[in-house]
Enzyme design. Structure first.
Site: not given
Ligand code: FEO
Length: 403
Positions: A24, A80, A82, A84, A146, A165, A193, A226
């Site tokens: 991030h 999601h 994002e 990653d 998120h 996430d 996290y 993750h």
């Molecule tokens: Fe919100 Fe692992 O990306």
């Protein structure tokens, strides 16, 4: 590393990023690396659930090829946007151009603004089902957990939740399951996290947990995007999330400060002595030398915050200022704080810290303590007593402290 079957015909096809140390945009240090988990469900229809960071596209494709030619993929579920998790999507779609991409309405908008692809997209919302043959996947929108488009995918036949996430950890391992790794490290990474990413969203986390509990769905496995997959203790991480989201705290104090010539550091140690002698545990951090991500993890379940800085230019020092700005954004609740610091001629640090602490919604429970230059013996005793007074406030606060 090969694709790994986590349930019959459901495979982990993700990647382990052993060397990433910042996430991030450097807001999160990942000393144990991370993983980007993607999953392939092989049924009469084939669905890929999420992808990986773009740097690991090749690994994802190789793992899928071990299981099926890519052109056989029918659906790509994007929980999601994002990068990653969606970063490999454009390359994967080149190899399965007939695949339909599924996600929320906001997911489509987000994907378009990231990749500008003209893909076959199907909106899904809470309660919608995707029939794969022997199995069904159902969807649960999770806005702001998120990102606005965040979504969970659930397979009722396997009692398996893919929450992206949520419930994740930045923890690179060769093991994939919770019962295969050190429990302390696993929970510590999960707490880190939560504290650094999800803490400000706690009200929504609680609401989502309640919503899932009301749905009365069985959960045998939680496969986040993750880190480790929860197969033996899925309730353990849900209970932990519930406690963190309620801002429940433990019997401990985080002392965080920055010092110019050591006087504020000396005050910090004397205050710490007073708190310890009152029977509370502390962790002490000179923020200049501390890992901010680790400090936040400690603050996640600490009841008391002791914040200090030397005065410089009528203000606090800049590293603690940046740290407090970050802390404010995390919106901690149900905490008590006190403030201290050394100054030379005109003060200012204490007032500036108080301002930020109040803006963060944290109650300051004692008048702040300042000392000119270096604390003498009498002033050192005052610091010690300040620590004792703060411990007394914490102990008498209405909320029970737990071990
Ligand atoms: Fe919100 Fe692992 O990306």
């Amino acid at each position: 590393m090969c694709a790994l079957e986590i349930k019959k015909d459901i495979y982990w096809v993700g990647a382990v990023d052993w060397n990433v140390r910042n996430f991030h945009g450097h807001t999160y240090t990942t000393k144990r690396g991370t993983t980007y988990n993607a999953y392939l469900v092989k049924d009469e229809k084939i669905a890929l659930i999420d992808t990986v960071h773009p740097a690991f596209t090749g690994e994802l494709i190789e793992k899928i090829k071990q299981l099926t030619p890519l052109e056989n993929i029918d659906y790509i579920i994007t929980n999601h946007v994002e990068v990653d998790h969606s970063g490999a999507l454009p390359e994967v779609l080149k190899l399965c151009p007939m695949a339909k991409v599924l996600g929320t309405k906001k997911c489509k908008e987000g994907l378009y603004k990231h990749y500008y692809g003209n893909w076959d997209f199907q909106f899904v919302k809470t309660g919608d089902e995707l029939n794969l043959g022997k199995r069904v996947l159902t969807f649960l929108e999770a806005p702001m957990l998120h990102w606005p488009e965040s979504m969970f995918t659930y397979c009722p036949q396997e009692e398996l939740l893919f929450p992206n996430d949520a419930f994740g950890q930045h923890y690179a391992t060769s093991e994939r399951f919770d019962d295969e790794v050190d429990q302390f490290v696993l929970m510590d990474e999960a707490a880190k996290y939560y504290g650094n990413i999800l803490w400000p969203l706690s009200a929504m986390v609680l609401k989502k947990i309640e919503e899932v509990q009301k749905m009365n769905i069985a959960l045998r496995m939680i496969a986040p995007s993750h880190g480790i997959i929860w197969r033996s203790f899925p309730t353990k991480i849900i209970e932990a999330y519930s406690s963190w989201a309620k801002n429940e705290t433990k019997n401990k104090v985080a002392i965080v400060y920055e010092t110019m010539w050591g006087a504020t550091g000396k005050m910090a140690r004397m205050i710490a002595e007073g708190i310890i002698d009152s029977g509370l545990n502390i962790k002490l951090f000179d923020i200049t030398f501390s890992d901010r991500t680790e400090v936040i993890r400690e603050m996640l379940d600490s009841k008391g915050y002791v914040i200090g800085s030397s005065t410089h230019d009528n203000d606090m020092l800049t590293t603690i200022a940046g740290f407090l700005q970050f802390l404010k954004g995390l919106k901690p609740k149900n905490r008590l704080a006190c403030v201290f610091g050394s100054y030379g001629w005109a003060g200012g640090a204490i007032q500036e810290i108080e301002k930020v602490i109040k803006e963060a919604g944290i109650e300051i429970s004692l008048p702040s303590l300042s000392v000119q230059y270096i604390p003498n013996e009498q002033e050192s005793v005052r610091c010690y007593e300040f620590g004792k007074d703060f411990a007394k406030k914490l102990k008498s606060d209405g909320n029970e402290l737990t071990q």
